[in-house]
Design a protein around this motif. Structure first.
Motif, PDB file in Angstrom:
ATOM      1  N   THR A 150       3.732  13.948   0.824  1.00 23.38           N
ATOM      2  CA  THR A 150       3.618  15.470   1.258  1.00 23.38           C
ATOM      3  C   THR A 150       5.298  15.802   1.949  1.00 23.38           C
ATOM      4  OG1 THR A 150       3.465  14.479   3.633  1.00 23.38           O
ATOM      5  CG2 THR A 150       1.309  14.549   2.635  1.00 23.38           C
ATOM      6  N   ALA A 151       5.212  17.092   2.151  1.00 22.30           N
ATOM      7  CA  ALA A 151       6.381  17.566   2.494  1.00 22.30           C
ATOM      8  C   ALA A 151       6.935  16.805   3.987  1.00 22.30           C
ATOM      9  CB  ALA A 151       6.303  18.943   2.851  1.00 22.30           C
ATOM     10  N   GLN A 152       5.930  16.451   4.751  1.00 21.42           N
ATOM     11  CA  GLN A 152       6.306  15.584   5.813  1.00 21.42           C
ATOM     12  C   GLN A 152       6.927  14.238   5.876  1.00 21.42           C
ATOM     13  OE1 GLN A 152       6.646  17.033   9.047  1.00 21.42           O
ATOM     14  NE2 GLN A 152       7.697  14.935   9.460  1.00 21.42           N
ATOM     15  N   GLU A 153       6.237  13.593   4.640  1.00 19.92           N
ATOM     16  CA  GLU A 153       6.480  12.407   4.368  1.00 19.92           C
ATOM     17  C   GLU A 153       8.118  12.359   3.626  1.00 19.92           C
ATOM     18  OE1 GLU A 153       2.569   9.807   3.337  1.00 19.92           O
ATOM     19  OE2 GLU A 153       3.269  11.333   1.778  1.00 19.92           O
TER      20      GLU A 153
ATOM     21  N   TYR B 160      14.944  -5.398  -9.702  1.00 20.42           N
ATOM     22  CA  TYR B 160      13.953  -4.369  -8.938  1.00 20.42           C
ATOM     23  C   TYR B 160      13.561  -3.317  -9.756  1.00 20.42           C
ATOM     24  CZ  TYR B 160      16.952  -6.707  -5.506  1.00 20.42           C
ATOM     25  OH  TYR B 160      17.422  -7.740  -4.737  1.00 20.42           O
ATOM     26  N   ARG B 161      12.626  -2.539  -9.359  1.00 22.18           N
ATOM     27  CA  ARG B 161      12.457  -1.125  -9.916  1.00 22.18           C
ATOM     28  C   ARG B 161      11.916  -0.129  -8.650  1.00 22.18           C
ATOM     29  NH1 ARG B 161       7.104   0.326 -10.621  1.00 22.18           N
ATOM     30  NH2 ARG B 161       5.332  -1.258 -10.670  1.00 22.18           N
ATOM     31  N   LEU B 162      11.865   1.122  -9.122  1.00 21.29           N
ATOM     32  CA  LEU B 162      11.185   2.094  -8.325  1.00 21.29           C
ATOM     33  C   LEU B 162       9.606   1.814  -8.156  1.00 21.29           C
ATOM     34  CD1 LEU B 162      13.391   5.210  -8.683  1.00 21.29           C
ATOM     35  CD2 LEU B 162      13.526   3.364  -7.016  1.00 21.29           C
ATOM     36  N   SER B 163       9.324   2.034  -7.019  1.00 20.28           N
ATOM     37  CA  SER B 163       7.827   1.795  -6.788  1.00 20.28           C
ATOM     38  C   SER B 163       7.556   3.289  -6.986  1.00 20.28           C
ATOM     39  CB  SER B 163       7.319   1.730  -5.383  1.00 20.28           C
ATOM     40  OG  SER B 163       7.947   2.632  -4.715  1.00 20.28           O
ATOM     41  N   PRO B 164       5.992   3.503  -7.189  1.00 21.38           N
ATOM     42  CA  PRO B 164       5.340   4.922  -7.377  1.00 21.38           C
ATOM     43  C   PRO B 164       5.874   5.785  -6.359  1.00 21.38           C
ATOM     44  CG  PRO B 164       3.817   3.371  -7.887  1.00 21.38           C
ATOM     45  CD  PRO B 164       5.031   2.431  -7.403  1.00 21.38           C
ATOM     46  N   ARG B 165       6.097   5.346  -5.014  1.00 23.98           N
ATOM     47  CA  ARG B 165       6.677   6.087  -3.908  1.00 23.98           C
ATOM     48  C   ARG B 165       7.971   6.446  -4.098  1.00 23.98           C
ATOM     49  NH1 ARG B 165       5.593   6.859   1.825  1.00 23.98           N
ATOM     50  NH2 ARG B 165       7.393   6.589   2.985  1.00 23.98           N
ATOM     51  N   GLY B 166       8.787   5.441  -4.698  1.00 20.82           N
ATOM     52  CA  GLY B 166      10.183   5.734  -4.820  1.00 20.82           C
ATOM     53  C   GLY B 166      10.394   6.516  -6.027  1.00 20.82           C
ATOM     54  N   GLU B 167       9.584   6.518  -6.984  1.00 15.40           N
ATOM     55  CA  GLU B 167       9.752   7.581  -8.203  1.00 15.40           C
ATOM     56  C   GLU B 167       9.249   9.167  -7.755  1.00 15.40           C
ATOM     57  OE1 GLU B 167       6.926   5.771 -11.240  1.00 15.40           O
ATOM     58  OE2 GLU B 167       8.602   4.315 -11.506  1.00 15.40           O
ATOM     59  N   ALA B 168       8.196   9.031  -6.998  1.00 13.74           N
ATOM     60  CA  ALA B 168       8.029  10.243  -6.493  1.00 13.74           C
ATOM     61  C   ALA B 168       8.945  11.013  -5.520  1.00 13.74           C
ATOM     62  CB  ALA B 168       6.582  10.351  -5.622  1.00 13.74           C
ATOM     63  N   TYR B 169       9.502  10.142  -4.721  1.00 15.39           N
ATOM     64  CA  TYR B 169      10.473  10.643  -3.789  1.00 15.39           C
ATOM     65  C   TYR B 169      11.907  11.195  -4.624  1.00 15.39           C
ATOM     66  CZ  TYR B 169      14.326  10.829  -0.456  1.00 15.39           C
ATOM     67  OH  TYR B 169      15.360  11.355   0.539  1.00 15.39           O
ATOM     68  N   ARG B 170      12.179   9.992  -5.769  1.00 15.41           N
ATOM     69  CA  ARG B 170      13.505  10.786  -6.544  1.00 15.41           C
ATOM     70  C   ARG B 170      12.922  11.779  -7.475  1.00 15.41           C
ATOM     71  NH1 ARG B 170      18.072   8.773  -7.916  1.00 15.41           N
ATOM     72  NH2 ARG B 170      17.426   9.055 -10.254  1.00 15.41           N
ATOM     73  N   GLY B 171      11.662  12.059  -7.840  1.00 14.96           N
ATOM     74  CA  GLY B 171      11.535  13.149  -8.855  1.00 14.96           C
ATOM     75  C   GLY B 171      11.177  14.470  -8.449  1.00 14.96           C
ATOM     76  N   ARG B 172      11.662  14.370  -6.958  1.00 14.89           N
ATOM     77  CA  ARG B 172      11.334  15.886  -6.341  1.00 14.89           C
ATOM     78  C   ARG B 172      11.931  17.144  -7.142  1.00 14.89           C
ATOM     79  NH1 ARG B 172      13.863  15.332  -0.751  1.00 14.89           N
ATOM     80  NH2 ARG B 172      15.329  13.767  -0.968  1.00 14.89           N
TER      81      ARG B 172
ATOM     82  N   VAL C  63       1.107  -1.120  -0.122  1.00 20.46           N
ATOM     83  CA  VAL C  63      -0.016   0.014  -0.076  1.00 20.46           C
ATOM     84  C   VAL C  63       0.720   1.369   0.059  1.00 20.46           C
ATOM     85  CG1 VAL C  63      -1.709   1.356   1.027  1.00 20.46           C
ATOM     86  CG2 VAL C  63      -2.025  -1.245   1.117  1.00 20.46           C
ATOM     87  N   LEU C  64       2.013   1.312   0.969  1.00 11.82           N
ATOM     88  CA  LEU C  64       2.671   2.461   1.034  1.00 11.82           C
ATOM     89  C   LEU C  64       3.708   2.490  -0.480  1.00 11.82           C
ATOM     90  CD1 LEU C  64       4.097   4.392   3.020  1.00 11.82           C
ATOM     91  CD2 LEU C  64       5.728   2.650   3.486  1.00 11.82           C
ATOM     92  N   ALA C  65       4.102   1.548  -0.816  1.00 12.09           N
ATOM     93  CA  ALA C  65       4.680   1.486  -2.273  1.00 12.09           C
ATOM     94  C   ALA C  65       3.855   2.099  -3.439  1.00 12.09           C
ATOM     95  CB  ALA C  65       5.152   0.485  -2.610  1.00 12.09           C
ATOM     96  N   GLY C  66       2.653   1.856  -3.382  1.00 11.58           N
ATOM     97  CA  GLY C  66       1.619   2.511  -4.359  1.00 11.58           C
ATOM     98  C   GLY C  66       1.322   3.912  -4.282  1.00 11.58           C
ATOM     99  N   LYS C  67       1.708   4.578  -3.229  1.00 15.42           N
ATOM    100  CA  LYS C  67       1.483   6.008  -3.348  1.00 15.42           C
ATOM    101  C   LYS C  67       2.458   6.697  -4.254  1.00 15.42           C
ATOM    102  CE  LYS C  67       0.668   7.929   0.825  1.00 15.42           C
ATOM    103  NZ  LYS C  67       0.918   8.694   1.960  1.00 15.42           N
TER     104      LYS C  67
ATOM    105  N   GLY D  47       8.837   1.346   1.110  1.00 12.68           N
ATOM    106  CA  GLY D  47       8.029   1.446   0.078  1.00 12.68           C
ATOM    107  C   GLY D  47       8.617   2.369  -1.136  1.00 12.68           C
ATOM    108  N   LEU D  48      10.092   2.046  -1.332  1.00 12.06           N
ATOM    109  CA  LEU D  48      10.644   2.965  -2.289  1.00 12.06           C
ATOM    110  C   LEU D  48      11.088   1.998  -3.482  1.00 12.06           C
ATOM    111  CD1 LEU D  48      13.079   5.194  -0.235  1.00 12.06           C
ATOM    112  CD2 LEU D  48      10.831   5.672  -1.101  1.00 12.06           C
ATOM    113  N   THR D  49      11.120   0.739  -3.461  1.00 14.36           N
ATOM    114  CA  THR D  49      11.471  -0.337  -4.550  1.00 14.36           C
ATOM    115  C   THR D  49      10.316  -1.411  -4.467  1.00 14.36           C
ATOM    116  OG1 THR D  49      12.786  -1.538  -3.159  1.00 14.36           O
ATOM    117  CG2 THR D  49      14.006   0.256  -4.143  1.00 14.36           C
TER     118      THR D  49
END
Length: 194
Positions: A109-112, A182-194, A101-105, A173-175
């Protein structure tokens, strides 16, 4: 790797509540009562852990572990006969894996983001081989589906410690694990794409 290894063939019997006990020979106990584990049979809750003598295992215990009788169960235990035997009371956990569930986000947020920054910095700081999180995330982003040994070589790492580190990223939830690599999860892509 989960400390509680369970054969995939037990997934359905555990889900149906037919298998409620597991027995393991371990040098020291590898499971903690009250903890949850990811296994080939799905997510399990371990409700109790007891050390037992092989002679104290009953046929009823064996049936709860998916065996016809105690002799068959004891004969199938892996490890040296002089190792202690542990009985684990287990049950299947319903619902999706929180890690999935976490990986799919796909948004953070700024706090996350701050929380992830802190957790990754802590992993880097506690590492015996120096900072590794950013390089590992970058490499997985650039080379999805590449075998872990090949990625490890690119980072000058041994395969098993590399895979252990990737599991730490997965727990955040990053990979995501693929059949190969492996691949980045949507959460991992969001984190790296800031």
């Amino acid at each position: 790797m989960s400390a509680v290894l369970v054969q995939a063939r037990l997934r359905e019997p555990i889900e149906r509540g037919e298998v409620t006990l597991l027995f393991r020979r371990w040098r020291r106990c590898q499971a903690v009562a009250g903890h949850h584990y990811r296994t080939a049979a799905g997510r399990l809750a371990v409700d109790a852990v007891d050390e037992v003598a092989g002679s104290a295992i009953t046929d009823g215990d064996a049936r709860q572990a998916g065996y016809s009788d105690a002799a068959a169960l004891v004969a199938d235990l892996r490890g040296s006969a002089d190792l202690p035997i542990y009985r684990l009371a287990v049950r299947a956990l319903a619902g999706p894996d929180p890690r999935d569930v976490l990986a799919g986000k796909s948004t953070l947020t700024a706090q996350e983001r701050r929380d992830l920054d802190q957790r990754l910095a802590r992993l880097d700081r506690l590492s015996s081989h120096g900072p590794w999180t950013a390089a590992t995330l970058r490499l997985i982003a650039e080379r999805p589906g590449v075998r872990a040994p090949d990625l490890a070589v690119e980072l000058g790492r041994e395969t098993l410690p590399f895979k252990t580190d990737v599991r730490k990223l997965k727990s955040l939830g990053l990979t995501l694990s693929l059949p190969v690599g492996y691949r980045l999860s949507p959460r991992g892509e969001a984190y790296r794409g800031r």
